[in-house]
Scaffold this motif. Structure first.
Motif, PDB file in Angstrom:
ATOM      1  N   ASN A  57      48.809  52.979  40.072  1.00 52.95           N
ATOM      2  CA  ASN A  57      48.553  53.305  38.580  1.00 52.95           C
ATOM      3  C   ASN A  57      49.947  53.292  37.926  1.00 52.95           C
ATOM      4  O   ASN A  57      50.017  53.717  36.831  1.00 52.95           O
ATOM      5  N   CYS A  59      52.744  54.665  38.154  1.00 55.26           N
ATOM      6  CA  CYS A  59      53.215  56.127  37.922  1.00 55.26           C
ATOM      7  C   CYS A  59      54.767  55.805  37.523  1.00 55.26           C
ATOM      8  O   CYS A  59      55.301  56.563  36.711  1.00 55.26           O
ATOM      9  N   VAL A  79      58.551  67.912  43.186  1.00 57.06           N
ATOM     10  CA  VAL A  79      57.324  68.469  41.923  1.00 57.06           C
ATOM     11  C   VAL A  79      56.640  69.634  42.655  1.00 57.06           C
ATOM     12  O   VAL A  79      56.201  70.457  41.913  1.00 57.06           O
ATOM     13  N   ALA A  91      47.172  68.585  36.496  1.00 57.35           N
ATOM     14  CA  ALA A  91      47.589  67.568  35.619  1.00 57.35           C
ATOM     15  C   ALA A  91      46.975  66.244  35.929  1.00 57.35           C
ATOM     16  O   ALA A  91      46.740  65.252  35.133  1.00 57.35           O
TER      17      ALA A  91
HETATM   18  C1  HEC Z   1      52.404  56.810  30.267  1.00 58.54           C
HETATM   19  C2  HEC Z   1      53.252  57.564  31.101  1.00 58.54           C
HETATM   20  C3  HEC Z   1      53.141  58.233  32.260  1.00 58.54           C
HETATM   21  C4  HEC Z   1      52.352  57.675  33.303  1.00 58.54           C
HETATM   22  C5  HEC Z   1      51.814  56.050  33.330  1.00 58.54           C
HETATM   23  C6  HEC Z   1      52.129  58.743  34.090  1.00 58.54           C
HETATM   24  N1  HEC Z   1      52.485  59.894  33.678  1.00 58.54           N
HETATM   25 FE1  HEC Z   1      52.549  61.646  34.890  1.00 58.54          FE
HETATM   26  N2  HEC Z   1      53.450  62.600  33.118  1.00 58.54           N
HETATM   27  C7  HEC Z   1      53.827  62.087  32.019  1.00 58.54           C
HETATM   28  C8  HEC Z   1      54.399  62.795  30.952  1.00 58.54           C
HETATM   29  C9  HEC Z   1      54.943  62.697  29.641  1.00 58.54           C
HETATM   30  C10 HEC Z   1      54.152  64.157  31.493  1.00 58.54           C
HETATM   31  C11 HEC Z   1      54.917  65.442  31.299  1.00 58.54           C
HETATM   32  C12 HEC Z   1      53.651  66.205  30.488  1.00 58.54           C
HETATM   33  C13 HEC Z   1      54.036  67.440  29.968  1.00 58.54           C
HETATM   34  O1  HEC Z   1      54.147  68.572  30.729  1.00 58.54           O
HETATM   35  O2  HEC Z   1      54.510  67.786  28.778  1.00 58.54           O
HETATM   36  C14 HEC Z   1      53.616  63.809  33.111  1.00 58.54           C
HETATM   37  C15 HEC Z   1      53.415  64.622  33.923  1.00 58.54           C
HETATM   38  C16 HEC Z   1      53.189  64.658  35.225  1.00 58.54           C
HETATM   39  C17 HEC Z   1      52.927  65.693  36.451  1.00 58.54           C
HETATM   40  C18 HEC Z   1      53.468  67.311  36.260  1.00 58.54           C
HETATM   41  C19 HEC Z   1      54.998  67.188  36.282  1.00 58.54           C
HETATM   42  C20 HEC Z   1      55.826  68.178  35.848  1.00 58.54           C
HETATM   43  O3  HEC Z   1      56.795  68.318  36.471  1.00 58.54           O
HETATM   44  O4  HEC Z   1      55.176  68.789  34.865  1.00 58.54           O
HETATM   45  C21 HEC Z   1      52.708  65.100  37.521  1.00 58.54           C
HETATM   46  C22 HEC Z   1      52.459  65.651  38.667  1.00 58.54           C
HETATM   47  C23 HEC Z   1      52.414  63.601  36.988  1.00 58.54           C
HETATM   48  N3  HEC Z   1      52.754  63.491  35.683  1.00 58.54           N
HETATM   49  C24 HEC Z   1      52.113  62.650  37.947  1.00 58.54           C
HETATM   50  C25 HEC Z   1      51.755  61.189  37.743  1.00 58.54           C
HETATM   51  C26 HEC Z   1      51.259  60.379  38.424  1.00 58.54           C
HETATM   52  C27 HEC Z   1      50.635  60.697  40.015  1.00 58.54           C
HETATM   53  C28 HEC Z   1      51.006  59.333  37.832  1.00 58.54           C
HETATM   54  C29 HEC Z   1      50.134  57.830  38.119  1.00 58.54           C
HETATM   55  C30 HEC Z   1      49.111  57.982  38.906  1.00 58.54           C
HETATM   56  C31 HEC Z   1      51.491  59.542  36.592  1.00 58.54           C
HETATM   57  N4  HEC Z   1      51.901  60.683  36.389  1.00 58.54           N
HETATM   58  C32 HEC Z   1      51.487  58.568  35.685  1.00 58.54           C
HETATM   59  C33 HEC Z   1      53.594  60.550  31.699  1.00 58.54           C
HETATM   60  C34 HEC Z   1      53.076  59.854  32.597  1.00 58.54           C
END
Ligand code: HEC
Length: 151
Positions: A57, A59, A79, A91
């Motif tokens: 994905n 990430c 995390v 999330a």
């Molecule tokens: C397009 C960008 C993007 C992608 C791709 C993405 N994320 Fe995120 N993710 C974010 C953002 C921005 C936040 C913060 C959101 C907030 O709390 O305001 C976040 C928050 C998180 C959090 C919470 C972290 C925290 O400290 O609050 C986790 C866990 C997480 N993502 C896991 C993943 C995983 C696993 C993947 C892949 C499967 C992924 N993310 C893919 C943008 C992304």
């Protein structure tokens, strides 16, 4: 004062000695310590599946793990310690873009199943226990001095 040839010898000897020390320490880390630092023996099937989801994905296109990746979204090495499994699953399983920050950045709404979310949490738990020598540094929120001039 060193003569020219003494300076040359000093430079060469220093370079060779410290290169050897560097190589010996690198060898010690990679051969003797790496298993203990990364605790690879505790990498479960579940965590490995989480790793595959992580890769498939992209990430890392937004997040960093161990400092590697993009700086758009939060660092995720610790995390589990920082947020706890329940929050992370929230999330990951959310059907609407998740976000609590005022920046307007949102987490992609993957809507993962509980099983997939558990696999990712297992992966983050494993990563979170890697010895990283203090990385990532905890933010120091303590305010040292209050600037009253602007009031
Ligand atoms: C397009 C960008 C993007 C992608 C791709 C993405 N994320 Fe995120 N993710 C974010 C953002 C921005 C936040 C913060 C959101 C907030 O709390 O305001 C976040 C928050 C998180 C959090 C919470 C972290 C925290 O400290 O609050 C986790 C866990 C997480 N993502 C896991 C993943 C995983 C696993 C993947 C892949 C499967 C992924 N993310 C893919 C943008 C992304």
């Amino acid at each position: 004062m060193l003569t020219k040839s003494q300076a040359k010898l000093f430079f060469l000897a220093g370079t060779i000695i410290f290169s050897l020390i560097f190589l010996a320490l690198s060898y010690d880390t990679t051969v003797n310590q790496i298993d203990e630092i990364t605790h690879g023996d505790q990498l479960s099937e579940e965590a490995l599946k989480g790793r595959i989801i992580w890769d498939e994905n992209n990430c890392m296109g937004c997040h960093t793990l161990l400092g590697e990746g993009a700086y758009y979204a939060p660092e995720l090495t610790r995390v589990v310690e920082r947020r706890g499994a329940g929050y992370i699953k929230g999330a990951l399983m959310s059907k609407t873009p998740w976000g609590e920050h005022t920046s307007g950045r949102k987490m992609v709404a993957y809507g993962f199943s509980e099983e997939e979310a558990n696999q990712l949490v297992a992966f983050f738990t494993w990563i979170g226990e890697i010895e990283t020598n203090g990385f990532p540094a905890k933010p120091a929120y303590k305010v040292e001095k209050v600037d009253t001039e602007l009031e």
